[in-house]
Write a protein that holds these residues in place. Structure first.
Motif, short mmCIF file in Angstrom:
data_model
loop_
_atom_site.label_atom_id
_atom_site.label_comp_id
_atom_site.label_asym_id
_atom_site.label_seq_id
_atom_site.Cartn_x
_atom_site.Cartn_y
_atom_site.Cartn_z
N ILE A 155 38.23 34.85 31.22
CA ILE A 155 38.19 34.23 32.31
C ILE A 155 39.32 32.88 31.66
N ILE A 156 40.39 33.34 32.63
CA ILE A 156 41.14 32.08 31.37
C ILE A 156 41.73 31.37 32.57
N LEU A 157 42.05 30.25 32.46
CA LEU A 157 41.90 29.70 33.57
C LEU A 157 43.13 28.68 32.52
N THR A 158 44.39 28.63 34.29
CA THR A 158 46.19 28.57 33.32
C THR A 158 45.98 26.54 34.72
N VAL A 159 46.04 25.56 33.59
CA VAL A 159 46.49 24.59 34.84
C VAL A 159 48.60 24.59 34.39
N SER A 160 49.18 23.46 35.41
CA SER A 160 50.21 23.67 35.08
C SER A 160 50.66 21.81 34.72
N PRO A 161 51.75 21.31 34.38
CA PRO A 161 51.88 19.89 34.40
C PRO A 161 51.08 18.97 35.58
N GLU A 162 51.63 19.77 37.20
CA GLU A 162 51.81 19.51 38.21
C GLU A 162 50.23 19.63 38.46
N GLY A 163 49.08 19.93 38.03
CA GLY A 163 47.65 19.95 38.43
C GLY A 163 47.25 21.49 39.28
N ALA A 164 48.47 22.52 39.43
CA ALA A 164 48.21 23.49 39.94
C ALA A 164 47.29 24.72 39.37
N PHE A 165 46.15 25.38 39.81
CA PHE A 165 45.26 26.15 38.80
C PHE A 165 45.78 27.60 39.17
N ARG A 166 45.44 28.62 37.97
CA ARG A 166 45.77 30.22 38.27
C ARG A 166 44.13 29.97 37.48
N LEU A 167 43.29 30.83 37.92
CA LEU A 167 41.99 31.31 37.17
C LEU A 167 42.38 33.09 37.52
N ASN A 168 42.23 33.17 36.38
CA ASN A 168 42.56 35.06 35.83
C ASN A 168 43.82 35.33 37.06
N GLY A 169 44.94 34.11 36.81
CA GLY A 169 46.37 34.94 36.87
C GLY A 169 46.13 35.16 38.72
N GLU A 170 45.44 34.41 39.86
CA GLU A 170 45.59 34.55 41.13
C GLU A 170 45.32 32.47 40.82
N GLU A 171 46.04 32.03 42.17
CA GLU A 171 46.15 30.70 42.45
C GLU A 171 44.93 30.35 43.43
N ILE A 172 44.35 29.03 42.67
CA ILE A 172 43.54 28.81 43.85
C ILE A 172 43.34 27.27 44.12
N PRO A 173 42.76 26.46 44.94
CA PRO A 173 43.07 25.06 45.27
C PRO A 173 42.07 24.57 44.16
N SER A 174 42.73 22.91 43.50
CA SER A 174 41.84 22.45 42.87
C SER A 174 40.14 22.08 43.62
N GLU A 175 40.46 22.65 44.82
CA GLU A 175 39.06 21.70 45.29
C GLU A 175 37.60 23.12 44.97
N SER A 176 37.97 24.38 44.65
CA SER A 176 37.35 25.55 44.51
C SER A 176 37.35 25.69 43.38
N LEU A 177 37.60 25.16 42.22
CA LEU A 177 37.21 25.68 40.85
C LEU A 177 36.40 25.74 40.67
N GLU A 178 34.61 24.94 40.95
CA GLU A 178 34.12 24.59 40.66
C GLU A 178 32.92 26.29 41.05
N THR A 179 33.63 25.85 42.60
CA THR A 179 32.92 27.11 43.00
C THR A 179 33.59 28.64 42.33
N GLU A 180 34.55 28.89 42.31
CA GLU A 180 35.13 29.93 41.65
C GLU A 180 34.62 30.66 40.21
N LEU A 181 34.29 29.65 39.19
CA LEU A 181 33.48 29.65 38.00
C LEU A 181 32.01 29.82 37.98
N ILE A 182 31.79 30.13 39.21
CA ILE A 182 30.52 29.93 39.32
C ILE A 182 30.13 31.03 39.30
#
Length: 123
Positions: free
Chosen positions: A47-74
């Motif tokens: 589980i690798i969460l990458t966050v750019s300075p603009e706030g873009a998220f990539r969870l295990n290499g896949e781009e995800i919207p910031s609103e669904s971060l907690e749901t994806e982690l669960i």
């Protein structure tokens, strides 16, 4: 004049480079990690969460919207709750945004997370 020896040498060179080539996954988000003199090498988790300075998220290499971060982690925690989350956050990321990310990780049920840094070389 026979070109067989030339073809053999070219084939051996091609084989050598093909066998020694190391493929590493490229990050789609360029992240400038902060430096730390007390950083310790940790084994990479799944589980690798990458966050750019603009706030873009990539969870295990896949781009995800910031609103669904907690749901994806669960959903990832449900698969195996012994894993930790490694956060690769850019050093220019706002502290408030980083705290919100840590809250999402904790709310998803993870007890441990790692903030990834670059180790400085002390001379």
């Amino acid at each position: 004049m026979s070109i067989t020896p030339l073809v053999d040498v070219v084939f051996l060179l091609l084989l050598f480079f093909a066998l020694t080539l190391h493929f590493s996954p490229e990050e789609a988000i360029s992240v400038d990690l902060p430096t730390s003199s007390s950083a310790e090498k940790q084994p990479e988790t799944e589980i690798i969460l990458t966050v750019s300075p603009e706030g873009a998220f990539r969870l295990n290499g896949e781009e995800i919207p910031s609103e669904s971060l907690e749901t994806e982690l669960i959903s990832l925690r449900m698969a195996d709750d012994k894993r930790t989350v490694q956060v690769r956050a850019d050093q220019q990321l706002e502290v408030g945004r980083l705290v919100a990310i840590i809250d999402a990780i904790r709310n998803a049920g993870f007890q441990h997370f790692d903030l990834m840094t670059q180790q400085t070389i002390n001379k």
